[in-house]
Enzyme design. Structure first.
Site, PDB file in Angstrom:
ATOM      1  N   TYR A 100     -10.427   6.271   7.165  1.00  0.00           N
ATOM      2  CA  TYR A 100     -10.007   6.532   8.540  1.00  0.00           C
ATOM      3  C   TYR A 100     -10.890   5.819   9.559  1.00  0.00           C
ATOM      4  O   TYR A 100     -10.489   5.611  10.698  1.00  0.00           O
ATOM      5  CB  TYR A 100      -9.997   8.039   8.803  1.00  0.00           C
ATOM      6  CG  TYR A 100      -8.763   8.717   8.270  1.00  0.00           C
ATOM      7  CD1 TYR A 100      -7.957   9.490   9.093  1.00  0.00           C
ATOM      8  CD2 TYR A 100      -8.387   8.585   6.940  1.00  0.00           C
ATOM      9  CE1 TYR A 100      -6.817  10.111   8.612  1.00  0.00           C
ATOM     10  CE2 TYR A 100      -7.255   9.187   6.443  1.00  0.00           C
ATOM     11  CZ  TYR A 100      -6.473   9.954   7.286  1.00  0.00           C
ATOM     12  OH  TYR A 100      -5.344  10.544   6.797  1.00  0.00           O
ATOM     13  N   CYS A 104      -3.666   2.987   1.357  1.00  0.00           N
ATOM     14  CA  CYS A 104      -5.055   3.463   1.264  1.00  0.00           C
ATOM     15  C   CYS A 104      -5.194   4.634   0.296  1.00  0.00           C
ATOM     16  O   CYS A 104      -6.184   4.743  -0.437  1.00  0.00           O
ATOM     17  CB  CYS A 104      -5.560   3.883   2.638  1.00  0.00           C
ATOM     18  SG  CYS A 104      -5.358   2.641   3.911  1.00  0.00           S
ATOM     19  N   GLU A 106      -2.164  12.753  12.043  1.00  0.00           N
ATOM     20  CA  GLU A 106      -2.835  12.416  10.789  1.00  0.00           C
ATOM     21  C   GLU A 106      -4.346  12.368  10.970  1.00  0.00           C
ATOM     22  O   GLU A 106      -5.101  12.654  10.035  1.00  0.00           O
ATOM     23  CB  GLU A 106      -2.313  11.089  10.257  1.00  0.00           C
ATOM     24  CG  GLU A 106      -2.707  10.811   8.814  1.00  0.00           C
ATOM     25  CD  GLU A 106      -2.097   9.526   8.292  1.00  0.00           C
ATOM     26  OE1 GLU A 106      -1.098   9.605   7.569  1.00  0.00           O
ATOM     27  OE2 GLU A 106      -2.631   8.446   8.611  1.00  0.00           O
ATOM     28  N   CYS A 151       0.552   3.488  10.180  1.00  0.00           N
ATOM     29  CA  CYS A 151      -0.027   3.717   8.854  1.00  0.00           C
ATOM     30  C   CYS A 151       0.603   2.736   7.868  1.00  0.00           C
ATOM     31  O   CYS A 151       1.820   2.629   7.786  1.00  0.00           O
ATOM     32  CB  CYS A 151       0.247   5.158   8.425  1.00  0.00           C
ATOM     33  SG  CYS A 151      -0.351   5.529   6.753  1.00  0.00           S
ATOM     34  N   HIS A 160     -11.279   8.689   1.153  1.00  0.00           N
ATOM     35  CA  HIS A 160     -10.191   8.665   2.120  1.00  0.00           C
ATOM     36  C   HIS A 160     -10.701   8.937   3.537  1.00  0.00           C
ATOM     37  O   HIS A 160     -10.129   8.434   4.510  1.00  0.00           O
ATOM     38  CB  HIS A 160      -9.118   9.678   1.732  1.00  0.00           C
ATOM     39  CG  HIS A 160      -7.765   9.321   2.257  1.00  0.00           C
ATOM     40  ND1 HIS A 160      -7.274   8.038   2.221  1.00  0.00           N
ATOM     41  CD2 HIS A 160      -6.798  10.067   2.862  1.00  0.00           C
ATOM     42  CE1 HIS A 160      -6.065   8.007   2.761  1.00  0.00           C
ATOM     43  NE2 HIS A 160      -5.761   9.222   3.179  1.00  0.00           N
ATOM     44  N   GLU A 189       6.841  10.455   5.925  1.00  0.00           N
ATOM     45  CA  GLU A 189       6.226  11.522   5.145  1.00  0.00           C
ATOM     46  C   GLU A 189       7.315  12.224   4.332  1.00  0.00           C
ATOM     47  O   GLU A 189       8.477  12.248   4.743  1.00  0.00           O
ATOM     48  CB  GLU A 189       5.551  12.552   6.058  1.00  0.00           C
ATOM     49  CG  GLU A 189       4.518  11.992   7.026  1.00  0.00           C
ATOM     50  CD  GLU A 189       3.234  11.568   6.353  1.00  0.00           C
ATOM     51  OE1 GLU A 189       2.910  12.122   5.278  1.00  0.00           O
ATOM     52  OE2 GLU A 189       2.562  10.675   6.903  1.00  0.00           O
ATOM     53  N   CYS A 210      -8.585   2.319   9.419  1.00  0.00           N
ATOM     54  CA  CYS A 210      -7.165   2.286   9.806  1.00  0.00           C
ATOM     55  C   CYS A 210      -6.927   2.867  11.196  1.00  0.00           C
ATOM     56  O   CYS A 210      -6.198   2.280  12.012  1.00  0.00           O
ATOM     57  CB  CYS A 210      -6.316   3.010   8.766  1.00  0.00           C
ATOM     58  SG  CYS A 210      -6.611   4.778   8.605  1.00  0.00           S
ATOM     59  N   THR A 212       2.538  10.436   2.396  1.00  0.00           N
ATOM     60  CA  THR A 212       2.718   9.274   3.257  1.00  0.00           C
ATOM     61  C   THR A 212       3.135   8.054   2.442  1.00  0.00           C
ATOM     62  O   THR A 212       2.432   7.664   1.514  1.00  0.00           O
ATOM     63  CB  THR A 212       1.412   8.974   4.005  1.00  0.00           C
ATOM     64  OG1 THR A 212       0.980  10.137   4.693  1.00  0.00           O
ATOM     65  CG2 THR A 212       1.593   7.837   4.993  1.00  0.00           C
TER      66      THR A 212
END
Length: 480
Positions: free
Chosen positions: A294, A102, A445, A98, A290, A255, A297, A189
């Protein structure tokens, strides 16, 4: 735009209050457990400096006309939405983790349109404030964390019904020059690698919850703001000095539980305060952006996992087995399906009244619903191909031992053309992506990031327009 090294220096200069393993952390830039996550963000700056990635990693600001990092951009077209997904896949390819910017980018675009429409209805001045804030973000090339998820306490009660009012972040005092907020945001994150944090409400609000309908931005060294780092599987391997055992020794994620202990927010940093009728819109739009993310990413990281599984098959001498070929085909099929969803919801995006572009919310939620499933199957197939040695291999210290090393070299060798060390390195990478620290940013995630599966199903039901589909069926069946 900052270079990667300039970014790292800028984070070193922020006096954050960070705790891990019961002790205060001096800096995320120097801590061996946190530094790989900083490197992942650094990559977003480094890639933007490379001419071959300029089209994806940079954009032209509609506010200043200057070239900016795309992670600070307000989407101006469906082409921008598509390039966002492609940029995220590229970053996933390069970091296998990650890369953390984003959430802020998605918060920027959700707030851009929501503040505009809130001002239209209520006569507030949030949009101009937010526009001024975005100028600072773009000029400074800031990394901004987006904070939405409250601890929530009793899920059967609204924010104002909780026995402890702090279980949802809320306004505790209003002053002429700003507000004071208290509460927490969970699962944050990359927040230790951020210059600022943008806070948003986590659910739609009713009138009695108006103190919880708040959105604002504050610097990471604000008084009363501190972070408690979450544990990750295999995290202390980073302290051992082994590049092999970590699997991905350069990049990673982190996190944190973030505490807001009576943090003051000046008026020019407040973007929503009590307009509970717009809390739901902000949540819905941020979640949509968001969930689109995904499709880029997680696909980028999936590319690396598929490649690692294929390498493991080669090193095991099993690359010609029909079932191995079929598993790699299935992994590719699932990964490209996820990418297709991310591209589709971008292509179907529409211009908002504020001027920026919003993805197709139905397709974005379909994208994320698939993300809650397909990476788990990709992971299962990768573990199948890798074999049990992925989790039973000795440590690098054993491999370097004068007596044990030659024995490990002899008995854990695969095909003659590949060294035992290279074979073990690939297996550790697969372990990292499926079970280790990177699994937080890939597998878990995929399930809970941007909302759990039920959250997407609620949105799919809301956006699916079943009544229109019933009308189509009636028309075909000649039912009046």
């Amino acid at each position: 735009m900052m270079t990667g090294e300039q970014y790292v220096d800028s984070i070193k200069n922020i006096n954050m209050e960070i705790y891990m393993f019961g002790e205060k952390v001096e800096s995320s830039a120097t801590n061996p457990i946190l530094r790989p996550s900083l490197n992942s963000v650094k990559a977003t700056y480094d890639l933007a400096q490379q001419p071959e990635y300029e089209d994806l990693m940079t954009a032209t600001s509609h506010l200043t006309g200057k070239k900016i990092n795309r992670f600070t951009h307000i989407h101006q077209s469906t082409d921008d939405l598509i390039k966002k997904v492609k940029m995220q896949r590229l970053c996933g390819n390069k970091t296998a983790s990650c890369f953390q910017r984003c959430v802020g980018m998605d918060a920027f675009n959700a707030l851009w349109s929501t503040t505009y429409e809130c001002d239209e209805k209520h006569g507030t001045k949030y949009h101009e404030r937010f526009k001024d804030y975005m100028l600072k973000v773009q000029e400074g090339d800031w990394t901004v964390d987006g904070a939405m998820t409250d601890p929530k306490g009793d899920r059967g009660k609204s924010p104002s019904q909780q026995s402890d009012p702090d279980l949802y972040l809320h306004v505790v005092e209003r002053r002429p020059d700003g507000i004071v907020v208290r509460g927490a945001k969970a699962h944050q994150t990359g927040i230790t690698n951020s210059h600022e944090v943008i806070v948003m409400p986590t659910i739609a609000m009713r009138e009695e919850d108006k103190d919880y309908a708040v959105s604002f931005a504050v610097p990471m060294d604000s008084k009363g703001l501190y972070m408690i780092i979450g544990r990750q599987s295999c995290d202390t391997r980073k302290l051992e000095g082994s590049t092999m055992d970590v699997g991905n020794c350069e990049y990673g994620g982190m996190e944190a539980l973030v505490i807001f202990d009576n943090v003051f927010v000046p008026n020019d940093r407040i973007f929503l305060d009590g307009e509970c009728d717009f809390a739901g819109m902000l949540v819905e739009r941020f979640a949509g952006y968001h969930r689109q993310s995904y499709g880029g990413c997680k696909v980028g990281v999936g590319d690396v996992l598929i490649g690692a599984a294929a390498l493991a098959a080669d090193m095991n001498g099993a690359q010609k087995a029909s079932h191995v070929k079929d598993k790699l085909i299935e992994m590719t099929h699932l990964n490209e399906t996820l990418y297709s969803c991310g591209i589709a919801c971008s292509c179907e995006g529409k211009k908002t009244s504020s001027g920026n572009y919003l993805i197709n919310l139905l397709l974005a939620n379909v994208c994320k619903q698939n993300i809650t499933r397909f990476p788990y199957e990709i992971t299962r197939l990768a573990e199948d191909i890798a074999g049990g040695l992925m989790v039973t291999a000795p440590s690098e210290k054993d491999f370097r031992h004068p007596k044990l090393g030659p024995v490990i070299e002899k008995y854990l060798k695969g095909v003659d053309s590949v060294s035992t060390e290279d074979r073990l390195r690939v297996l550790r990478l697969i372990e990292n992506l499926t079970l280790g620290t990177a699994a937080v940013g890939y597998r878990t995630e995929s399930m809970h990031g941007a909302g759990s599966p039920q959250a997407q199903r609620i949105m799919i039901a809301r956006q699916g327009n079943i009544e229109a589909k019933k009308a189509l069926a009636k028309n075909i069946a000649k039912i009046k």
